[in-house]
Design an enzyme around this catalytic site. Structure first.
Site, PDB file in Angstrom:
ATOM      1  N   THR A   8      38.407  50.236  36.975  1.00  0.00           N
ATOM      2  CA  THR A   8      37.369  50.285  38.011  1.00  0.00           C
ATOM      3  C   THR A   8      38.051  50.402  39.383  1.00  0.00           C
ATOM      4  O   THR A   8      38.257  51.501  39.875  1.00  0.00           O
ATOM      5  CB  THR A   8      36.457  49.052  37.940  1.00  0.00           C
ATOM      6  OG1 THR A   8      37.260  47.861  37.862  1.00  0.00           O
ATOM      7  CG2 THR A   8      35.561  49.121  36.716  1.00  0.00           C
ATOM      8  N   LYS A  26      42.947  46.426  32.140  1.00  0.00           N
ATOM      9  CA  LYS A  26      42.490  46.739  33.488  1.00  0.00           C
ATOM     10  C   LYS A  26      42.294  45.438  34.246  1.00  0.00           C
ATOM     11  O   LYS A  26      41.999  44.388  33.666  1.00  0.00           O
ATOM     12  CB  LYS A  26      41.192  47.562  33.471  1.00  0.00           C
ATOM     13  CG  LYS A  26      39.964  46.883  32.880  1.00  0.00           C
ATOM     14  CD  LYS A  26      39.182  45.988  33.801  1.00  0.00           C
ATOM     15  CE  LYS A  26      38.767  46.716  35.054  1.00  0.00           C
ATOM     16  NZ  LYS A  26      37.978  45.774  35.957  1.00  0.00           N
ATOM     17  N   THR A  41      40.119  38.339  36.144  1.00  0.00           N
ATOM     18  CA  THR A  41      39.086  39.352  35.927  1.00  0.00           C
ATOM     19  C   THR A  41      39.753  40.561  35.306  1.00  0.00           C
ATOM     20  O   THR A  41      40.399  41.338  35.993  1.00  0.00           O
ATOM     21  CB  THR A  41      38.401  39.746  37.247  1.00  0.00           C
ATOM     22  OG1 THR A  41      37.743  38.600  37.748  1.00  0.00           O
ATOM     23  CG2 THR A  41      37.378  40.835  37.010  1.00  0.00           C
ATOM     24  N   GLU A  67      44.162  43.827  44.296  1.00  0.00           N
ATOM     25  CA  GLU A  67      43.535  44.416  45.478  1.00  0.00           C
ATOM     26  C   GLU A  67      44.128  43.815  46.756  1.00  0.00           C
ATOM     27  O   GLU A  67      44.065  42.614  46.975  1.00  0.00           O
ATOM     28  CB  GLU A  67      42.022  44.172  45.446  1.00  0.00           C
ATOM     29  CG  GLU A  67      41.326  44.977  44.366  1.00  0.00           C
ATOM     30  CD  GLU A  67      39.825  44.706  44.326  1.00  0.00           C
ATOM     31  OE1 GLU A  67      39.374  43.770  45.006  1.00  0.00           O
ATOM     32  OE2 GLU A  67      39.124  45.420  43.604  1.00  0.00           O
TER      33      GLU A  67
END
Length: 334
Positions: free
Chosen positions: A154, A180, A191, A277
């Site tokens: 994603t 992922k 996550t 991120e």
């Protein structure tokens, strides 16, 4: 020196697996968004899932399937919609997804496990899924791991895969994986979605124990931003296609297989942390001198989760050893 070597191939490196990834129209971007991993024969299946109180339909579905029977043939993963916080309709969508794939593969729906990733609160786009599944099955191949790895991401910047090979009883045994994860990374679990394949033969209870311990030493040890999520899943299949003697009890062969499984999971976990991120550094914290692993993990998590410490590293500021942090770390060892 490790008794194995790194190889290419991801989840299709072990014998008897095919994989695929296609763009089914689930993502607005048009990027690949539907992945399949399928074993040529029934495989022993194990799983570790999110500890969040709010769980996606796919998590509840897989838990029920694995509690009923530790066997699977296929894993279906969609990206774009998390199918979490979607109520009864989300549960119905998860079940229909498994039934659609089972029908196309000619197997029982009980042999299908499902996973979802994407925006929480959104149902799977079922019209696109129904159209995409026949294309997905047609695309499955022994070299399809990279395509599957692309279809499950994603916000990831890169795909993540890892595979190892060793020798048991004169035959090659392989373990491969794809995963992922990039944001909302924090134990337990981060996550993330991770799918592992193995061609050794092993009893269900041993495989579940190995997978749980490997998760504890890998995915449950990484943190980026201090948040967990609703869809976290590690699913592992072992199909016995290496034709090595079945591992049915603890011993040297079981230890060797578990060590290799743990290495695969650690390799993927580090790839997730590296791709976090906004991350600019990958830090590995090593703790020694504690009485047990639990104490070492507590100390490591305290340091890794410290906003002060992470800000100092990001800012390249060596003045991070503050008295308040020292006192907290000392208390955590008692």
């Amino acid at each position: 020196m490790a008794d194995w070597q790194e190889i290419t191939g991801g989840v299709t490196a072990p014998k008897g697996y095919r994989a695929a990834g296609i763009a089914a129209g689930l993502k607005p971007s048009g990027a690949p968004d539907l992945a399949l991993i399928v074993s040529d024969v029934d495989a022993i299946a194990a799983g570790v899932f999110t500890t969040s109180q709010v769980k996606a339909a796919c998590v509840d579905y897989c838990r029920q399937r694995l509690q009923a029977k530790s066997v699977a043939r296929a894993i279906l993963c969609n990206a774009g919609q998390a199918n979490a916080a979607t109520g009864a309709q989300g549960w119905a969508d998860a079940n229909e997804s498994a039934e659609l794939l089972a029908r196309e593969l000619g197997i029982s729906p009980e042999l299908v496990l499902v996973a979802s990733t994407g925006v929480i609160g959104q149902r799977i786009k079922m019209d696109q899924l129904r159209t995409g599944i026949p294309q997905l099955v047609a695309a499955a191949s022994p070299t399809g791991s990279d395509a599957a790895a692309k279809a499950i991401i994603t916000t990831d910047l890169v795909t993540k895969s890892f595979a190892l090979e060793t020798t048991m009883d004169g035959r090659p045994v392989r373990i491969g994986g794809i995963c992922k994860g990039s944001g909302m990374i924090h134990p337990n679990m981060a996550t993330m979605l991770a799918f592992v394949t193995c061609d050794a033969a092993i009893s269900p209870h041993l495989w579940q124990q190995m997978v749980s311990r490997a998760a504890d030493k890998s995915f449950n040890q990484i943190t980026v931003d201090g948040d967990t999520s609703t869809n976290d899943s590690l699913i592992a299949l072992a199909n016995g296609e290496s034709r090595t003697p079945a591992i049915t009890e603890p011993g040297p062969e079981a230890d060797k297989l578990e060590a290799m499984l743990t290495e695969v999971c650690m390799g993927m976990a580090k790839a997730i942390a590296r791709d976090g991120e906004g991350a600019t550094c990958l830090l590995e914290i090593r703790v020694s001198g504690t009485s047990d692993d639990a104490a070492a993990r507590q100390i490591a998590r305290t340091i890794a989760g410290s906003a002060l410490f992470k800000a100092a590293v990001f800012g390249r500021d060596p003045n991070w050893v503050k008295p308040s942090l020292i006192r907290f770390r000392l208390r955590s060892t008692r």
